[in-house]
Structures are given as structure tokens and as C-alpha cells.
Design an enzyme around this catalytic site. Structure first.
Site, PDB file in Angstrom:
ATOM      1  N   TYR A 143       0.857  -1.183   0.000  1.00 31.80           N
ATOM      2  CA  TYR A 143       0.000   0.000   0.000  1.00 31.80           C
ATOM      3  C   TYR A 143       0.893   1.232   0.000  1.00 31.80           C
ATOM      4  CZ  TYR A 143      -3.398   3.494   1.607  1.00 31.80           C
ATOM      5  OH  TYR A 143      -4.202   4.613   1.719  1.00 31.80           O
ATOM      6  N   ASP A 238       9.384   2.478  -0.483  1.00 33.53           N
ATOM      7  CA  ASP A 238       8.408   3.175   0.344  1.00 33.53           C
ATOM      8  C   ASP A 238       8.676   2.763   1.792  1.00 33.53           C
ATOM      9  OD1 ASP A 238       6.300   4.115   1.786  1.00 33.53           O
ATOM     10  OD2 ASP A 238       4.736   3.344   0.456  1.00 33.53           O
ATOM     11  N   LYS A 266       5.132   9.062   8.840  1.00 34.53           N
ATOM     12  CA  LYS A 266       4.926   8.547  10.195  1.00 34.53           C
ATOM     13  C   LYS A 266       5.963   9.021  11.211  1.00 34.53           C
ATOM     14  CE  LYS A 266       2.378   4.629   8.292  1.00 34.53           C
ATOM     15  NZ  LYS A 266       0.983   4.560   8.653  1.00 34.53           N
TER      16      LYS A 266
HETATM   17  N1  PMP Z   1       3.080   3.995   2.326  1.00 33.05           N
HETATM   18  C1  PMP Z   1       3.012   3.082   3.300  1.00 33.05           C
HETATM   19  C2  PMP Z   1       3.998   1.961   3.313  1.00 33.05           C
HETATM   20  C3  PMP Z   1       2.048   3.191   4.298  1.00 33.05           C
HETATM   21  O1  PMP Z   1       1.996   2.260   5.262  1.00 33.05           O
HETATM   22  C4  PMP Z   1       1.142   4.274   4.259  1.00 33.05           C
HETATM   23  C5  PMP Z   1       0.059   4.446   5.309  1.00 33.05           C
HETATM   24  N2  PMP Z   1      -0.131   3.457   6.198  1.00 33.05           N
HETATM   25  C6  PMP Z   1       1.250   5.196   3.217  1.00 33.05           C
HETATM   26  C7  PMP Z   1       2.226   5.034   2.271  1.00 33.05           C
HETATM   27  C8  PMP Z   1       0.317   6.352   3.125  1.00 33.05           C
HETATM   28  O2  PMP Z   1       0.579   7.258   4.126  1.00 33.05           O
HETATM   29  P1  PMP Z   1      -0.547   8.291   4.616  1.00 33.05           P
HETATM   30  O3  PMP Z   1      -1.615   7.470   5.251  1.00 33.05           O
HETATM   31  O4  PMP Z   1       0.183   9.192   5.554  1.00 33.05           O
HETATM   32  O5  PMP Z   1      -1.022   9.012   3.401  1.00 33.05           O
END
Ligand code: PMP
Length: 430
Positions: A143, A238, A266
């Protein structure tokens, strides 16, 4: 369920889709209603009625030093009094940028944004802008936020609710997104052999956290590096979840593989809205205002987010921090595995440092390596376990396809308490 949460949820469902502002929070994968949180401190969150829970969500990763850490709170107070947003550069951005680059040497240059979604979306734009190619490869069950082109076979909430491909994404956009299974070098070789000259990048979570926790098999990340380099495509890690989590320098430090671009979020915001993307200088020099790839944000580099992030990274700048997280994670894993074996419940506990998932239904010890294998878990058993743990005061991520997180505020006593709760809850899972 406490009365206050019940009343708030009854009103919330009329205000917000599903009563929430992000899908997984609605508890739909585990049944029942969500607990509304009134406050948090250390490793505990408190329900609307004040009931404490041991927290293994940690706001989905950012709260690695624990909730409301006094040093983070002090920095936020100080900054709030000086102003919360200027729309102009600050020293805080330079200080945080310096810290991020020291931990992630591959991020020679970076840009701060306000969410992980913005970070990944922008990194893909840079990759397309730099290579002049439209297609990119993503991994099934990873994701990367909710941008149109990344909501193809996506994990996390998208997978939990059976819609890994969202409505509202034009087929014309989705057709540029090629997907392959995680941990499958052969599949990667095949798509690059077939269309390598048109592929801008491969984006992946180097340790997958959005199909439950699935580590890379030995050699997989190295193969990703080699195959992309050969095709003239970029490798994007990511590390929104794994950055400053599986090691100070993220998965790229832990596994020793250097990507071209990295996405963070995060932890670097210490619980405030933040994201970052960055990498090779020649690539980041293509970003506006010095290059043709446009990207901007009113609240980007927001001083409150920078302050909380700085305070958090300062607390993590301690070799013992990650040893401690590893030890806590190990203790919990062993405890949960023993409890499951004793209860006769087939479970596989997968863990990298302070991230873990208990997969139900797999023959004990058999690893989960792909999204397909993760989705074959017994989600009913997970839901029963989740509710049992909640009743016993332990707050887990409310979906089988999510990773749980430990923090430095957890201690051995809390881990043992969690294992005892699990031993008890597992009796009712079968
Ligand atoms: N990349 C990863 C690996 C994530 O786990 C997340 C959110 N859990 C995101 C992108 C998206 O981040 P956000 O919810 O801050 O938009």
C-alpha cells in the site's frame, strides 16, 4: 463497548462514511464498534470512558517513543507559542532534513510533504519525469497511499474491505500500473523482460506491512536493485512504515540495499502529519522550483510537524533504542508462539524488529511470503482473537492484514501481560 464511544459512534456514522475518517478505524474487519480514544500516554491509550488499553497500533507506526513523550510535548508547546504555520522556510526543516539524511545517506536531497500518500505520489512523478516513461511496477498487497495510480492491488484497508482496486480510478490511469507478487524474482524478471524499456520505476515496501507483516526473502531486495538498474528504471523504497522503525536507517540500512528514491512518513513527524520523498541529487534536482517536475504544499515542512519529528528522532539517536525494540519484539513473539501452540491454534507470528503480525490459520511456523498467502489467513479466527484481546485491555490493529507496532514505552511487564491475555483469548478462538 463503553457508552460514550457508542453514543459518539452513533453520531459519527451520520457525519463521516462508516463513522470514521480513515477506513480501517471503523472495525468493520473485526466486527463491533470502534473505541473512541480520549487520550494516550506511553504505551497506553484510553477509551472515551477512560478505560486503558495496551496499545499495539501506535497511530499505525509513528509513536515509536510512546504517546505524549514529555520531550515531544515540550517541543510542540514551545513551537505552538511561536506560531504553527508560516508558509515560509524555517530552521526546523534544515535540522530535520540534516537528521534524515544522516540516517538515510541515499536521500541526498529531499522534500517534506504532509502525508505518506503525497510522498509516494510525488516520487512516482519524479521517476516518470526523470525517465520519460509512464509505466511503473508495484507489488500486490503493498500500500502506498490512495493516489489513483497506486490504488491497484493495494494492501491495507483497500485489501481488508475486498477492494484492492478502487472504484473511481480510470482504467486509463490504472493501465500504467503493472503488478507482480511480493518475493517473486521470476515475475519481476518477466515484466521487465517484456516491457522494461517503458518502465519508469519499481515501487515497493521493502518490508511489507500492509498485507500484515511480510519480510523480504533473502536476496529479493538485491534482485529488485539489479533488475531495475539493468532496465534503466528507478528503485523506490516506500519506507513510510519501515523508516526509523526496522533500523534507524530503515530497511535500506537493515538489508543493505540502496534505492534511487525513498519515501518516508509517520515517525519523522512524531505523530504530526508529515511525509518526505528524496534520493539521488540528480533526480531531486528535477523537482520545482529548480526542475520541471511540479510539486508543492501549503503545510509542507510545517513547523509543528518538524518540531515533533525532530524531538522523536533525537530520542531514537541511541543505539540501545533499536536493541531494546528488538528485545521487546523477540520476547513478545516467543510468548505469542508458545501461547498459540499451547492453545492448539495454528498461528504464524512474523516480525521484523518492532513490527509484527500474527497470521491465523497457517500451519504453525509456515511463513507467509505473498499477498495471496496473507489473504488465505483465517480472518474469522483473527477477529475473535482481536475482540478477546480488546476485552482483556489490549488494543491490536483491527485487521488481519495490518502490522502491529511496539514502542520504547512498552516494557517486559507489559509484554508478559499481553502474552497472558493472548493465552486466555486464544482459548476462545477455535
Ligand atoms: N506507504 C506506506 C507503506 C504506508 O503504510 C502508508 C500508510 N499506512 C502510506 C504510504 C500512506 O501514508 P498516509 O496514510 O500518511 O497518506
Amino acid at each position: 463497548m463503553d457508552e460514550r464511544s457508542r453514543a459518539l459512534f452513533a453520531e459519527a456514522v451520520g457525519l463521516f462514511p462508516g463513522g470514521v475518517n480513515s477506513p480501517v478505524r471503523a472495525f468493520r474487519a473485526v466486527g463491533g464498534q470502534p473505541v473512541f480514544i480520549s487520550r494516550a500516554e506511553g504505551a497506553r491509550i484510553y477509551g472515551a470512558d477512560g478505560r486503558p488499553f495496551l496499545d499495539y497500533v501506535g497511530s499505525w507506526g509513528p509513536m515509536i517513543v510512546g504517546h505524549a513523550h514529555p520531550k515531544v510535548v515540550a517541543k510542540l508547546r514551545e513551537q505552538a507559542a511561536r506560531g504553527t504555520s508560516f508558509g515560509a522556510p524555517t530552521e526546523l526543516e534544515v535540522l530535520l532534513g540534516r537528521k534524515v539524511r544522516a540516517a538515510f545517506p541515499s536521500m541526498e536531497m529531499m522534500r517534506f510533504v504532509s502525508s505518506g500518500t503525497e510522498a509516494t505520489m510525488s516520487a512516482i512523478r519524479v521517476a516518470r519525469g526523470a525517465t520519460g516513461r509512464d509505466a511503473f511496477v508495484k507489488i500486490e498487497g503493498c500500500y502506498h497511499g490512495h493516489a489513483d495510480h497506486l490504488l491497484v492491488k493495494a494492501g491495507s484497508g483497500a485489501a481488508t474491505f475486498g477492494q484492492p482496486d478502487s472504484a473511481g480510478v480510470p482504467a486509463d490511469i490504472a493501465r500504467h500500473t503493472i503488478t507482480v507478487p511480493f518475493n517473486d524474482v521470476r515475475a519481476l524478471e518477466d515484466v521487465f523482460a517484456a516491457g522494461g524499456a517503458g518502465i519508469a520505476a519499481l515501487i515497493l515496501e521493502p518490508v511489507a506491512g500492509n498485507m500484515g507483516l511480510v519480510p523480504p526473502l533473502p536476496g529479493y531486495l538485491e534482485a529488485c536493485r539489479e533488475i531495475t538498474a539493468k532496465a534503466g528504471a528507478l528503485l523506490i523504497f516506500d519506507e513510510v512504515m519501515t523508516g526509523f522503525r526496522v533500523a534507524l536507517g530503515g530497511a535500506q540500512e537493515r538489508y543493505g540495499v540502496r534505492p534511487d528514491l525513498t519515501c518516508l512518513g509517520k515517525i519523522i513527524g512524531g505523530g504530526m502529519p508529515v511525509g518526505a520523498y528524496g534520493g539521488r541529487r540528480d533526480l531531486m534536482e528535477r523537482v520545482s522550483p529548480i526542475g520541471p517536475v511540479y510539486q508543492a504544499g501549503t503545510l509542507s515542512g510545517n513547523p509543528m510537524a518538524m518540531a515533533a519529528g525532530l524531538a522523536t528522532l533525537e530520542l531514537l539517536d541511541d543505539p540501545q533504542a533499536y536493541e531494546r525494540l528488538e528485545a521487546l519484539g523477540g520476547r513478545l513473539q516467543v510468548g505469542l508462539e508458545r501461547a498459540a501452540a499451547r492453545a492448539g491454534v495454528p498461528v504464524t507470528v512474523q516480525r521484523v524488529g518492532s513490527m509484527f503480525t500474527m497470521f491465523f490459520g497457517a500451519a504453525a511456523g509456515r511463513p507467509v511470503r505473498t499477498f495471496a498467502e496473507a489473504r488465505a489467513s483465517d480472518v474469522g479466527a483473527f477477529a475473535r482473537f482481536f475482540q478477546g484481546m480488546l476485552e482483556r485491555g489490549v488494543y491490536l490493529p483491527p485487521s488481519q492484514l495490518e502490522a502491529a507496532f511496539l514502542s520504547l514505552a512498552h516494557d517486559d511487564g507489559m509484554i508478559d501481560q499481553t502474552v497472558d491475555a493472548a493465552a486466555d483469548a486464544l482459548r476462545f478462538v477455535k
